[in-house]
Design a protein around this motif. Structure first.
Motif, short mmCIF file in Angstrom:
data_model
loop_
_atom_site.label_atom_id
_atom_site.label_comp_id
_atom_site.label_asym_id
_atom_site.label_seq_id
_atom_site.Cartn_x
_atom_site.Cartn_y
_atom_site.Cartn_z
N UNK A 41 -102.04 -110.53 -66.62
CA UNK A 41 -103.32 -110.40 -65.92
C UNK A 41 -103.57 -108.97 -65.45
N UNK A 42 -102.50 -108.22 -65.15
CA UNK A 42 -102.65 -106.91 -64.52
C UNK A 42 -101.45 -106.04 -64.88
N UNK A 43 -101.71 -104.94 -65.58
CA UNK A 43 -100.68 -103.97 -65.89
C UNK A 43 -100.98 -102.65 -65.19
N UNK A 135 -106.78 -104.48 -66.56
CA UNK A 135 -107.12 -105.72 -65.89
C UNK A 135 -107.72 -106.69 -66.91
N UNK A 136 -107.07 -107.83 -67.08
CA UNK A 136 -107.57 -108.81 -68.04
C UNK A 136 -108.99 -109.20 -67.66
N UNK A 150 -109.16 -105.81 -55.93
CA UNK A 150 -108.00 -106.67 -55.74
C UNK A 150 -106.74 -106.01 -56.32
N UNK A 151 -106.88 -105.33 -57.44
CA UNK A 151 -105.74 -104.67 -58.07
C UNK A 151 -105.16 -103.59 -57.15
N UNK A 152 -106.03 -102.86 -56.47
CA UNK A 152 -105.57 -101.82 -55.54
C UNK A 152 -104.79 -102.44 -54.39
N UNK A 199 -108.51 -117.14 -55.89
CA UNK A 199 -107.30 -116.60 -56.51
C UNK A 199 -107.73 -115.32 -57.21
N UNK A 200 -107.36 -114.20 -56.65
CA UNK A 200 -107.97 -112.92 -57.03
C UNK A 200 -107.34 -112.30 -58.28
N UNK A 201 -106.01 -112.22 -58.29
CA UNK A 201 -105.31 -111.51 -59.36
C UNK A 201 -103.83 -111.82 -59.25
#
Length: 259
Positions: A41-43, A135-136, A150-152, A199-201
């Motif tokens: 989902x997140x790299x 981000x997928x 959300x990733x931050x 459910x954010x990430x």
């Protein structure tokens, strides 16, 4: 108003030309691209400070449209994973990866080669000259921009939490047949007892651990749900936003701000 405009333009400018910047360079990546469905989902991609750096998880996109993501270590007594496939730059903001196969050898529980036929598209956010997020995509550009926020939050958590992700085997155990989204949803509704949430990430900076970022929409507060694989499924527990702030304050008081 001018200040707000400047901040908005700066946000957009930092992210521009991100997809092209990926091609040709060797990046450090937090997990092998496409090797684990729970971690796609997140790299987080970073440029190594040392140009001779060679150990850890890598990602390289060749100019011919192929990619390779692999793990290396100074010792042969380890589990080594490599994924192969192709990529396609869709726009300056989006890139797709087609995973063709994943190989594992060494001290692994599942040595061998697995053929895959999986394509995922990612929104590319350039956080800085040395750090890029994949981000997928949600399929909605405005939601992908929100996902950057959300990733931050989750990336900051990884800088703070260190080995505290191993402090528990879980408050509850859920079966591995459930998707990570189902496990996060189950824990949030059944254990945290939230009814209005997002459910954010999900992400990981570790071979074993995944962390699901959940937002309580009523209180505008985050929960960090940690899951680790167990023999009988996944063990899940959580940290609150206040707990993470306490960890951060304690660390910075003793050691200074972490980069």
């Amino acid at each position: 108003m001018m200040k707000t405009l400047f901040i908005t333009l700066n946000f957009l400018w930092v992210g521009i030309l991100s997809a092209q910047d990926l091609i040709g360079a060797k990046w450090r990546i937090n997990n092998i691209l496409g090797a684990d469905i729970n971690k796609e989902d997140f790299y987080i991609l970073t440029k190594p400070e040392n140009p001779d750096w060679s150990y850890g998880d890598h990602l390289q996109l060749s100019t011919d449209g192929n990619f390779k993501s692999w793990y290396s270590a100074p010792c042969g007594n380890d589990c080594f994973t490599t994924s192969y496939g192709t990529y396609k730059k869709i726009s300056e903001e989006y890139i797709s990866f087609h995973i063709q196969k994943v190989e594992r050898w060494g001290w692994c529980s599942d040595v061998g080669e697995v053929e895959k036929n999986e394509t995922n598209t990612y929104y590319v956010y350039k956080k800085s000259e040395s750090e890029i997020y994949l981000l997928k995509t949600t399929g909605d550009h405005s939601k992908d921009l929100q996902k950057v926020t959300y990733a931050k939050v989750l990336a900051d958590y990884f800088r703070i939490i260190l080995n505290k992700n191993y402090s528990s085997f879980g408050n509850i155990t859920l079966p591995s047949k459930l998707t990570w989204q189902q496990r996060a949803d189950n824990y949030t509704s059944q254990y945290l007892k939230l009814t209005n949430y997002e459910i954010c990430i999900t992400g990981s900076n570790d071979f074993f651990i995944s962390v699901h970022l959940v937002k309580d929409l009523d209180k505008n507060a985050y929960y960090y749900i940690v899951e680790r694989p167990l023999k009988e499924g996944y063990g899940l527990f959580h940290y609150t936003e206040d707990q993470v702030k306490e960890f951060k304050d304690y660390y910075e008081k003793r050691y200074g701000k972490r980069k």
